[in-house]
Design a protein around this motif. Structure first.
Motif, PDB file in Angstrom:
ATOM      1  N   ASP A  33     -11.082  25.074 -45.238  1.00 49.04           N
ATOM      2  CA  ASP A  33     -11.967  26.156 -45.682  1.00 49.04           C
ATOM      3  C   ASP A  33     -13.425  25.700 -45.660  1.00 49.04           C
ATOM      4  O   ASP A  33     -14.324  26.508 -45.445  1.00 49.04           O
ATOM      5  N   ILE A  34     -13.638  24.424 -45.883  1.00 56.60           N
ATOM      6  CA  ILE A  34     -14.982  23.842 -45.884  1.00 56.60           C
ATOM      7  C   ILE A  34     -14.906  22.494 -45.180  1.00 56.60           C
ATOM      8  O   ILE A  34     -13.961  21.725 -45.412  1.00 56.60           O
ATOM      9  N   ALA A  35     -15.889  22.199 -44.329  1.00 51.40           N
ATOM     10  CA  ALA A  35     -15.925  20.899 -43.655  1.00 51.40           C
ATOM     11  C   ALA A  35     -17.353  20.402 -43.551  1.00 51.40           C
ATOM     12  O   ALA A  35     -18.292  21.187 -43.404  1.00 51.40           O
ATOM     13  N   TYR A  36     -17.489  19.105 -43.624  1.00 59.86           N
ATOM     14  CA  TYR A  36     -18.791  18.444 -43.468  1.00 59.86           C
ATOM     15  C   TYR A  36     -19.121  18.374 -41.982  1.00 59.86           C
ATOM     16  O   TYR A  36     -18.391  17.764 -41.200  1.00 59.86           O
ATOM     17  N   MET A  37     -20.231  18.988 -41.572  1.00 62.53           N
ATOM     18  CA  MET A  37     -20.569  19.058 -40.153  1.00 62.53           C
ATOM     19  C   MET A  37     -22.018  18.631 -39.930  1.00 62.53           C
ATOM     20  O   MET A  37     -22.904  18.971 -40.726  1.00 62.53           O
ATOM     21  N   TYR A  38     -22.242  17.922 -38.837  1.00 60.45           N
ATOM     22  CA  TYR A  38     -23.593  17.504 -38.487  1.00 60.45           C
ATOM     23  C   TYR A  38     -24.472  18.713 -38.170  1.00 60.45           C
ATOM     24  O   TYR A  38     -24.027  19.695 -37.571  1.00 60.45           O
ATOM     25  N   ASP A  44     -25.999  36.105 -46.419  1.00 56.32           N
ATOM     26  CA  ASP A  44     -26.073  36.897 -47.644  1.00 56.32           C
ATOM     27  C   ASP A  44     -25.945  36.030 -48.893  1.00 56.32           C
ATOM     28  O   ASP A  44     -26.581  36.293 -49.917  1.00 56.32           O
ATOM     29  N   THR A  45     -25.125  34.991 -48.798  1.00 57.41           N
ATOM     30  CA  THR A  45     -24.931  34.101 -49.951  1.00 57.41           C
ATOM     31  C   THR A  45     -26.226  33.394 -50.330  1.00 57.41           C
ATOM     32  O   THR A  45     -26.607  33.360 -51.504  1.00 57.41           O
ATOM     33  N   VAL A  46     -26.924  32.831 -49.331  1.00 55.27           N
ATOM     34  CA  VAL A  46     -28.137  32.071 -49.661  1.00 55.27           C
ATOM     35  C   VAL A  46     -29.305  32.984 -50.013  1.00 55.27           C
ATOM     36  O   VAL A  46     -30.251  32.558 -50.696  1.00 55.27           O
ATOM     37  N   LYS A  47     -29.253  34.243 -49.570  1.00 58.04           N
ATOM     38  CA  LYS A  47     -30.330  35.177 -49.897  1.00 58.04           C
ATOM     39  C   LYS A  47     -30.222  35.738 -51.313  1.00 58.04           C
ATOM     40  O   LYS A  47     -31.181  36.323 -51.827  1.00 58.04           O
ATOM     41  N   LYS A  62     -17.052  30.463 -50.649  1.00 58.48           N
ATOM     42  CA  LYS A  62     -18.466  30.779 -50.823  1.00 58.48           C
ATOM     43  C   LYS A  62     -18.923  30.500 -52.251  1.00 58.48           C
ATOM     44  O   LYS A  62     -19.989  29.920 -52.477  1.00 58.48           O
ATOM     45  N   GLU A  63     -18.115  30.944 -53.205  1.00 56.74           N
ATOM     46  CA  GLU A  63     -18.477  30.749 -54.609  1.00 56.74           C
ATOM     47  C   GLU A  63     -18.523  29.259 -54.960  1.00 56.74           C
ATOM     48  O   GLU A  63     -19.411  28.809 -55.694  1.00 56.74           O
ATOM     49  N   PHE A  64     -17.569  28.505 -54.424  1.00 59.38           N
ATOM     50  CA  PHE A  64     -17.569  27.070 -54.676  1.00 59.38           C
ATOM     51  C   PHE A  64     -18.781  26.404 -54.028  1.00 59.38           C
ATOM     52  O   PHE A  64     -19.436  25.547 -54.636  1.00 59.38           O
TER      53      PHE A  64
END
Length: 429
Positions: free
Chosen positions: A93-98, A116-119, A325-327
């Protein structure tokens, strides 16, 4: 970190674009606890803060379980690993990416759009440094939220400066000052070099040249990303400065695999290194008395380059995407930033973190860290959001290597790289 690319990365990026949604489970059917798989890429013991954060969030949110996993022991391989997981229907669901992968990731429909999340005002997007926000955004789409941020400065060995009777560099120094100091610090009899340059031809080679272009008002690509813009007299002069240092002054250790110059600095055989805050922990552990300053500049411009990496989210169904997203938003708060970034010696991801008590301890524990944090204000541009970046970066890396090792004039090697870049960009369109 964000700056290392391999030839396989370009192939993985292309494969990522071909992956379809077929076979990816949505995780929405049972309506029970939402499990979020988090590929962090941090081997033990550096994964300890991540495990604590995951456990804390899961406890506070009974309907969500965060499951941190290594993903891969080599983050360079993360894109390939994620691509394979997407194809097999078992993506995280989430990965560390360059950050250098964002252009390719932006084109994949399984990547969750975080715009939308960061805004949302509660996220505090403007509190992140400009370089982070720029690198995260591709054609208006925010591909991920910052996971790590760094920049390039110069770290110097005070003992070697004192022995050579050379004054410590000041924040307003120039590239001519840098060259003069490197020459004075070089002692062939003791096998001491004034400075070093990694000439593996990879991104570690390339990203050291880009700030010298930006400092002189130049760019990597044209504004429309359709042509190379780095083949200029100013860029050639910048590369030729390093060529002159390496071949005429003999003041540069040319590290052909890119893995020796930092250990040589630690052993007192290199007096200055262009590096980032990621090196400070090793320097500290080796007991080096060092200082840190911004990059030398042209005409008072000390612009640097930042290599942000990101938490990228993948769509495994609406419930999992919403929970992820919430996490990610929670993880990006200053309090969590202090416990993740500062705990492992990384720079703070956002300005508000510098106001927390943990930050004072961080700068006390890591000499030079405060200088690198301040240097984030000198990181104003991001590398181009182009899926062809990995390939044309390789051409530029080869150009730099030819100039420094074989002595080919920079105007020639950069010209050849620009032609290859134009061809690659034309094929991309």
């Amino acid at each position: 970190m964000a700056h290392r690319l391999r030839g396989a990365v370009a192939l993985a990026a292309a494969a990522l674009l071909a992956v379809t949604a077929a076979g990816c489970g949505d995780g929405d059917a049972d309506g029970g606890t939402v499990k979020i798989t988090w590929w962090h890429g941090q081997a033990a013991p550096y994964d300890a803060p991540i495990k604590k954060l995951a456990a804390e969030y899961s406890k506070a949110h009974p309907g969500v379980r965060i499951e941190p996993q290594l993903g891969t022991s080599n983050v360079d391989d993360m894109l390939q690993k994620v691509t394979a997981a997407l194809a097999g229907g078992d993506a995280p669901d989430i990965a560390y990416m360059y950050g250098s992968w964002t252009a390719s990731l932006a084109e994949n429909r399984k990547v969750v759009d975080m715009t939308d999340t960061v805004k949302d005002p509660s996220f505090g997007w403007s509190d992140f440094w400009e370089s982070e926000r720029a690198a995260a955004t591709v054609d208006g789409k925010v591909v991920g939220v910052p996971a790590v941020v760094d920049n390039l400065g110069v770290v110097y060995n005070k003992k070697l400066f004192d022995a050579a009777h050379v004054a410590y560099p000041k924040p307003d120094w120039t590239w001519d000052d840098f060259r003069a100091a490197a020459k004075k610090l070089t002692d062939p009899g003791k096998s001491v070099y004034g400075t070093a340059y990694p000439v593996s031809g990879g991104e570690d080679t390339v990203w050291r040249l880009w700030p010298m272009l930006w400092q002189q008002g130049g760019g990597i690509l044209t504004p429309d990303n359709k042509k190379a813009a780095f083949n200029t007299p100013q860029a050639a002069a910048a590369l030729d400065l390093w060529r002159g240092m390496a071949r005429d002054d003999k003041s540069v250790y040319l590290d052909q695999n890119g893995e020796k110059f930092l250990p040589l600095f630690q052993s007192g055989k290199v007096a200055m290194v262009v590096t980032g805050p990621f090196a400070l922990l090793d320097f500290k552990e080796h007991g080096i008395d060092y200082g840190a300053v911004p990059l030398p500049g042209y005409n008072g411009n000390h612009e640097t380059i930042s290599g942000p990496d990101f938490w990228v989210l993948f769509d495994n169904g609406s419930r999992r995407a919403k929970a992820a997203k919430e996490f990610a938003a929670w993880l990006s708060k200053p309090e969590q930033d202090a416990r993740w970034s500062l705990a492992v010696g990384n720079l703070p991801l956002r300005k508000a973190t510098t106001q927390l008590p943990e930050y004072k301890k961080y700068v006390d524990d890591f000499p030079g860290a405060a200088e690198f944090v301040a240097n984030l204000d000198n990181a104003k541009k991001a590398r181009p959001s182009s899926a062809a970046y990995a390939k044309f970066s390789e051409a530029v890396g080869n150009a730099i290597t030819k100039s420094l090792i074989a002595g080919d004039p920079a105007s020639q090697t950069l010209g050849d790289a620009a032609k290859k870049t134009d061809d690659l960009l034309a094929k991309e369109k």
